[in-house]
Design a protein around this motif. Sequence first.
Motif, PDB file in Angstrom:
ATOM      1  N   ALA A  72     -72.911 -43.750  72.252  1.00 16.68           N
ATOM      2  CA  ALA A  72     -72.187 -44.550  71.254  1.00 16.68           C
ATOM      3  C   ALA A  72     -72.816 -44.395  69.875  1.00 16.68           C
ATOM      4  O   ALA A  72     -72.105 -44.253  68.872  1.00 16.68           O
ATOM      5  CB  ALA A  72     -72.175 -46.015  71.674  1.00 16.68           C
ATOM      6  N   MET A  73     -74.141 -44.389  69.801  1.00 17.44           N
ATOM      7  CA  MET A  73     -74.799 -44.274  68.502  1.00 17.44           C
ATOM      8  C   MET A  73     -74.586 -42.883  67.894  1.00 17.44           C
ATOM      9  O   MET A  73     -74.361 -42.754  66.690  1.00 17.44           O
ATOM     10  CB  MET A  73     -76.291 -44.554  68.657  1.00 17.44           C
ATOM     11  CG  MET A  73     -76.613 -45.979  69.104  1.00 17.44           C
ATOM     12  SD  MET A  73     -75.906 -47.265  68.057  1.00 17.44           S
ATOM     13  CE  MET A  73     -74.493 -47.794  69.039  1.00 17.44           C
ATOM     14  N   VAL A  74     -74.636 -41.842  68.727  1.00 18.52           N
ATOM     15  CA  VAL A  74     -74.385 -40.494  68.220  1.00 18.52           C
ATOM     16  C   VAL A  74     -72.943 -40.376  67.736  1.00 18.52           C
ATOM     17  O   VAL A  74     -72.663 -39.784  66.674  1.00 18.52           O
ATOM     18  CB  VAL A  74     -74.682 -39.450  69.323  1.00 18.52           C
ATOM     19  CG1 VAL A  74     -74.083 -38.094  68.964  1.00 18.52           C
ATOM     20  CG2 VAL A  74     -76.179 -39.314  69.527  1.00 18.52           C
ATOM     21  N   THR A  75     -72.013 -40.940  68.497  1.00 10.09           N
ATOM     22  CA  THR A  75     -70.603 -40.870  68.102  1.00 10.09           C
ATOM     23  C   THR A  75     -70.361 -41.602  66.786  1.00 10.09           C
ATOM     24  O   THR A  75     -69.650 -41.104  65.902  1.00 10.09           O
ATOM     25  CB  THR A  75     -69.726 -41.468  69.208  1.00 10.09           C
ATOM     26  OG1 THR A  75     -69.954 -40.763  70.437  1.00 10.09           O
ATOM     27  CG2 THR A  75     -68.254 -41.371  68.839  1.00 10.09           C
ATOM     28  N   LEU A  76     -70.949 -42.799  66.632  1.00  6.45           N
ATOM     29  CA  LEU A  76     -70.771 -43.554  65.401  1.00  6.45           C
ATOM     30  C   LEU A  76     -71.404 -42.825  64.213  1.00  6.45           C
ATOM     31  O   LEU A  76     -70.807 -42.754  63.127  1.00  6.45           O
ATOM     32  CB  LEU A  76     -71.389 -44.945  65.552  1.00  6.45           C
ATOM     33  CG  LEU A  76     -70.659 -45.910  66.498  1.00  6.45           C
ATOM     34  CD1 LEU A  76     -71.450 -47.192  66.657  1.00  6.45           C
ATOM     35  CD2 LEU A  76     -69.258 -46.204  65.966  1.00  6.45           C
ATOM     36  N   ALA A  77     -72.599 -42.285  64.403  1.00  4.00           N
ATOM     37  CA  ALA A  77     -73.298 -41.633  63.290  1.00  4.00           C
ATOM     38  C   ALA A  77     -72.596 -40.344  62.873  1.00  4.00           C
ATOM     39  O   ALA A  77     -72.239 -40.160  61.694  1.00  4.00           O
ATOM     40  CB  ALA A  77     -74.745 -41.352  63.681  1.00  4.00           C
ATOM     41  N   PHE A  78     -72.350 -39.457  63.825  1.00  5.03           N
ATOM     42  CA  PHE A  78     -71.765 -38.163  63.470  1.00  5.03           C
ATOM     43  C   PHE A  78     -70.256 -38.280  63.235  1.00  5.03           C
ATOM     44  O   PHE A  78     -69.683 -37.501  62.459  1.00  5.03           O
ATOM     45  CB  PHE A  78     -72.070 -37.135  64.555  1.00  5.03           C
ATOM     46  CG  PHE A  78     -73.498 -36.679  64.542  1.00  5.03           C
ATOM     47  CD1 PHE A  78     -73.870 -35.571  63.802  1.00  5.03           C
ATOM     48  CD2 PHE A  78     -74.478 -37.353  65.248  1.00  5.03           C
ATOM     49  CE1 PHE A  78     -75.187 -35.135  63.780  1.00  5.03           C
ATOM     50  CE2 PHE A  78     -75.796 -36.933  65.227  1.00  5.03           C
ATOM     51  CZ  PHE A  78     -76.156 -35.824  64.488  1.00  5.03           C
ATOM     52  N   GLY A  79     -69.612 -39.244  63.883  1.00  9.05           N
ATOM     53  CA  GLY A  79     -68.202 -39.471  63.597  1.00  9.05           C
ATOM     54  C   GLY A  79     -67.986 -39.974  62.180  1.00  9.05           C
ATOM     55  O   GLY A  79     -67.080 -39.513  61.469  1.00  9.05           O
ATOM     56  N   SER A  80     -68.815 -40.927  61.748  1.00 12.55           N
ATOM     57  CA  SER A  80     -68.704 -41.410  60.359  1.00 12.55           C
ATOM     58  C   SER A  80     -69.077 -40.314  59.370  1.00 12.55           C
ATOM     59  O   SER A  80     -68.503 -40.228  58.271  1.00 12.55           O
ATOM     60  CB  SER A  80     -69.594 -42.635  60.163  1.00 12.55           C
ATOM     61  OG  SER A  80     -70.949 -42.334  60.477  1.00 12.55           O
ATOM     62  N   THR A  81     -70.011 -39.445  59.746  1.00 16.70           N
ATOM     63  CA  THR A  81     -70.336 -38.303  58.885  1.00 16.70           C
ATOM     64  C   THR A  81     -69.142 -37.378  58.737  1.00 16.70           C
ATOM     65  O   THR A  81     -68.841 -36.868  57.643  1.00 16.70           O
ATOM     66  CB  THR A  81     -71.537 -37.534  59.470  1.00 16.70           C
ATOM     67  OG1 THR A  81     -72.660 -38.401  59.566  1.00 16.70           O
ATOM     68  CG2 THR A  81     -71.882 -36.342  58.582  1.00 16.70           C
TER      69      THR A  81
END
Length: 395
Positions: A72-81
Amino acid sequence: MLRENLRTLWTEPRPPDAPARVWRDWALLAAGLGGVVLEATLREDVVWRPVAVVFAVWLCLLPLWRRTRPLAMVTLAFGSTSLLQAASLVAAPREPVGLDTGVVVLVLVYALLRWGSGREIVLGGVVILATFALCVVTYDTPAAEQVGGFVFLSLPGLIGAAVRFWETARERQLEQVRSREREQLARELHDTVAHHVSAMVIRAQAGGVLAATDPSAAVEALEGVEEEGARTLEEMRAMVATLRDRGVGAELAPPAGVADLERLVRTPSVHLKVDLGLDGELDTLPPAVDAAVYRIVQESVTNAMRHAVSATEVVVRVTGERHTVRVSVRDNGQRTGRGRAGYGRAGYGLAGLRERAALLGGELQAGPGADQGWHVEAELPKGRAESGAHQRPRR
């Protein structure tokens, strides 16, 4: 083969006992927020400053949940990027949007491979690669810089995978050590119960023989059976509790040793005398050797009580020399053509004694004597046992 490896990776579970949050997380958050403040204040070429600051603070907060929710944290970080990069394509700013403090996302890459399940690693890897590909398309960078950027992004993940592999290997080794300790404790339980039960049977038989002619001796024999039974239950409960609780820090009671031999041979049987002789340096034996000497004598005396034909005496000699300990147990029973029942079988008794001696770097021999009885001879070195005791893992 490749399909099988991918299936194994996909079904890999998360590592157990992942900490939710430790002091390093708060230190990382403080360092990240401090970097955001300094960079936003001192840098003059920040594109979309309010957006870049809010985005950097967002990235600094995500690592607080990186162990418990790595995907979830990777998805939120790289998705927002990815969303920010898409917005920059529409607005076409002159420079990349964001602060250098955003490099904190590398911690999330590490956490994904360190704490994620196989499914999370695969899905998170897809998100990371997609974001990297979008960045490459958005900004026209040379091929060398693209390769360097990919290596820079992948390195934390490789480190996380290496740490995970090392921890898994270490846990397996610890589990093997626990299994060996449980096996040794099971052997201790067998030796203890076998000795006490043999003594109980012999006392009960003696009580039955003396009941008609000497009632007081029969009562004494029954009291001895009760005492042996209570002692057996007590020791068995302690060992079984240790076997059950071994993984949660249970403490082991000191095993019996040379100092307990006097009590062991005091009244083993109403018809079999035990002559115990202790000589040499026996006060400072390593614990493993001390326990092994006791078990060798215990098992040998028990076997003499159970199997020696017409035996009236067992001679036990324990001699402590400079580098070794010698144990000799001999009875004066009659020899038979078939040998002694129970001695020739590969059970946990005599086989366990040989195994103990071999593990300590010594040797044990057992067989019929030249003229009569059964002889058990063992030689155990002191030095190797001391070395092994120092290397034994403690929990």
